[in-house]
Design an enzyme around this catalytic site. Structure first.
Site, PDB file in Angstrom:
ATOM      1  N   LYS A   1       0.797  -1.238   0.000  1.00 17.93           N
ATOM      2  CA  LYS A   1       0.000   0.000   0.000  1.00 17.93           C
ATOM      3  C   LYS A   1       0.830   1.290   0.000  1.00 17.93           C
ATOM      4  O   LYS A   1       0.447   2.283   0.612  1.00 17.93           O
ATOM      5  CB  LYS A   1      -0.972  -0.011   1.189  1.00 17.93           C
ATOM      6  CG  LYS A   1      -1.951  -1.171   1.134  1.00 17.93           C
ATOM      7  CD  LYS A   1      -2.948  -1.139   2.259  1.00 17.93           C
ATOM      8  CE  LYS A   1      -2.384  -1.666   3.554  1.00 17.93           C
ATOM      9  NZ  LYS A   1      -3.397  -1.964   4.566  1.00 17.93           N
TER      10      LYS A   1
ATOM     11  N   ASP B   1      -5.903  -6.439   9.932  1.00 17.45           N
ATOM     12  CA  ASP B   1      -7.256  -5.851   9.919  1.00 17.45           C
ATOM     13  C   ASP B   1      -8.334  -6.852   9.495  1.00 17.45           C
ATOM     14  O   ASP B   1      -9.470  -6.798   9.965  1.00 17.45           O
ATOM     15  CB  ASP B   1      -7.324  -4.582   9.057  1.00 17.45           C
ATOM     16  CG  ASP B   1      -6.783  -4.755   7.651  1.00 17.45           C
ATOM     17  OD1 ASP B   1      -6.246  -5.829   7.345  1.00 17.45           O
ATOM     18  OD2 ASP B   1      -6.897  -3.802   6.850  1.00 17.45           O
TER      19      ASP B   1
HETATM   20  C1  GLC Z   1      -2.836  -5.095   2.128  1.00 19.46           C
HETATM   21  C2  GLC Z   1      -2.049  -5.724   3.272  1.00 19.46           C
HETATM   22  C3  GLC Z   1      -2.943  -6.609   4.116  1.00 19.46           C
HETATM   23  C4  GLC Z   1      -4.177  -5.854   4.562  1.00 19.46           C
HETATM   24  C5  GLC Z   1      -4.897  -5.262   3.336  1.00 19.46           C
HETATM   25  C6  GLC Z   1      -6.111  -4.452   3.717  1.00 19.46           C
HETATM   26  O1  GLC Z   1      -3.232  -6.076   1.246  1.00 19.46           O
HETATM   27  O2  GLC Z   1      -0.968  -6.475   2.741  1.00 19.46           O
HETATM   28  O3  GLC Z   1      -2.241  -7.095   5.250  1.00 19.46           O
HETATM   29  O4  GLC Z   1      -5.037  -6.722   5.232  1.00 19.46           O
HETATM   30  O5  GLC Z   1      -3.997  -4.424   2.634  1.00 19.46           O
HETATM   31  O6  GLC Z   1      -5.792  -3.386   4.552  1.00 19.46           O
END
Ligand code: GLC
Length: 491
Positions: free
Chosen positions: A250, A292
């Site tokens: 991200k 999350d």
């Molecule tokens: C990205 C992260 C993951 C998280 C997702 C949503 O894919 O790698 O760990 O759960 O974003 O926030």
């Protein structure tokens, strides 16, 4: 504040609190994706019904929105040709979706069998779901992507909870600087959250005054506060309170975090604050860390026990689900028990064997901070297509639009607003283009923009639906189960 127990079940409570910090989950039933009875418990995408549908993207997973807007306005043949071309490259057929679901099934198995696979399938060490009877008040910290929040969660033991939280902005500098600086910032935020309560409460945190009263025993500085940390990145967990960041996603690149235990990084940041604040200690112990997706699953299960899956549709895209331990060969755990698995499915098909990538997707990937990674995640967004249409002269008569050149400058919220524009001449889209893109548009331009938003949104929804179908099939709950969903894109 409730007394904190020091056994394993109290750690579970912190995990739950961390989960609730990302709550506001929406209920979504997996059966929604299912056409009626399927043979041999195998999910299948039948033909989509082709009725006009303008609701949120996820509804598009079932109904293909064919644009009927503005049919009474004249539009040039060139525009219709452009739209037909776009429809061809963005439509994901039922056959393709079935292929994706099949590939998912084998990738899930591989990820559960051994480490180092495309789907990381990370055991969360959260080995039970809540009953709804849990009680207590807990501190939580949530690092998602766009936002960072400090929360105080109160569980009432009746399947409902109160969440007092404060949002802080994480600047690009912090995301791309050093881990020490970033974790120091988290500790500073927790400190200011606690300070506001000590000093009688901040009116921006509803109820904090009341909480302060509960705590006014004269020993505030000495009280050890336990904290659950929602850390939304791929983390190799070895316990509920220990996990190594595998790789940033991200757009985060802060140095000195990959390969490190993030619980230790956070705990050390609190220690540094303690030294700085000799007059009043910030006495926080990081008791649990969850992804999350895992947090969303437990927090939703707190009020709805039928929740077995969770999905985040936000800055990132990921899912978690409840797996039987004897189906996780790489874990060698206790048979008969269960474990929530963080799938890290954003990386699905990083080898590019099944997902229908368009040239726009490849361009977005090349320009990202993590090329060739998170392929599935990147596919569930992507507005690069507008830029290309400007360069071919099919949009804005080829006149360059500076705002579109800013990476990630066109937000998902704009897409939703355009999709909601039901005026016959797309008047709201006109205003949006003037305000956001500083560009005058013709009706033809607006038709193209609108169609691109619909197509990208619908494709996202179908691809997300394929992942959910794969998991529902895997856990054999095709007759219905609840999927907790959270995230800015979903909202
Ligand atoms: C990205 C992260 C993951 C998280 C997702 C949503 O894919 O790698 O760990 O759960 O974003 O926030």
């Amino acid at each position: 504040m409730e007394k904190f127990l020091d056994d394993r079940s109290s750690l579970f409570y912190f995990g739950l609190a961390a989960g609730i910090s990302v709550a506001a989950t929406a209920q979504y039933t997996a059966s929604f994706f299912q056409p009626p009875p399927l043979p041999a418990q195998e999910a299948n995408f039948g033909e989509f019904s082709r009725k006009s549908e303008t609701a949120a993207p996820l509804r598009g997973a079932v109904n293909s929105p064919l644009s009927t807007i503005g049919q009474d306005l004249e539009s040039s043949p060139g525009t219709s040709k452009t739209i037909a071309k776009l429809e061809k490259s963005f439509t994901v057929t039922s056959q393709k979706l079935n292929e994706i679901v099949k590939h998912f099934a084998s990738e899930i198995k591989r990820g559960l069998a051994q480490d180092g696979q495309t789907l990381k399938m990370i055991p969360s060490f959260v080995d039970k779901r809540p009953t709804g009877l849990e009680v207590g008040t807990y501190l939580a910290l949530d690092l998602g992507g766009t936002n960072f929040r400090v929360c105080e969660i109160t569980l009432d033991g009746k399947g409902t909870m109160r969440n007092r939280s404060k949002k802080y902005t994480l600047t690009e500098d912090l995301k791309t600087g050093t881990a020490v600086r970033m974790f120091d910032f988290f500790a500073e935020c927790v400190e200011s959250f606690l300070d506001e309560r000590r000093s009688g409460g901040d009116p921006s945190i509803p109820g904090s005054v009341e909480f302060y009263k509960t705590l006014s025993n004269g020993h505030m500085e000495e009280e050890m506060l336990q904290l659950g940390f929602t850390f939304s990145f791929p983390t190799d967990q070895t316990a509920i309170d220990s996990g190594t960041l595998m790789v940033w996603t991200k757009g985060f690149t802060a140095t000195g975090a990959e390969g490190q235990d993030v619980v230790v990084l956070l705990q050390e940041a609190f220690k540094r604050r303690c030294c700085l604040r000799y007059y009043q200690r910030v006495n926080v112990h990081v008791a649990a860390m969850v992804n999350d997706t895992v947090g969303t699953l437990v927090s939703h299960a707190y009020s709805n026990p039928q929740t077995y899956i969770s999905v985040i549709l936000g800055t990132g895209f990921n899912a978690a689900y409840v797996e039987k331990v004897d189906q996780i060969p790489k874990l060698k755990g206790e048979p008969g028990s269960e474990m929530i698995i963080n799938m890290e499915w954003g990386a699905f098909d990083d080898e590019h064997s099944v997902l229908p990538l368009t040239p726009y997707d490849r361009q977005l990937d090349r320009g990202s901070t993590n090329p060739h990674r998170q392929t599935y995640e990147k596919l569930v967004s992507g507005i690069y297509v507008l830029l290309d249409l400007v360069s071919t002269g099919e949009l804005f008569s080829g006149k360059q639009c500076a705002a579109l050149l800013i990476p990630y400058g066109f937000e998902t919220a704009n897409m939703s607003r355009i999709e909601r524009d039901h005026t016959f001449d797309l008047a709201d889209t006109k205003i949006l283009c003037e305000e956001v893109l500083d560009t005058q548009t013709t009706y033809d331009d607006r038709r193209i923009i609108r169609r691109v938003c619909e197509l990208v949104g619908t494709r996202s929804a179908r691809l997300a639906g394929a992942g959910i179908t794969a998991v529902v099939t895997r856990i054999n709950r095709l007759d219905g189960c609840t999927v907790g969903i959270d995230g800015s894109l979903y909202e």
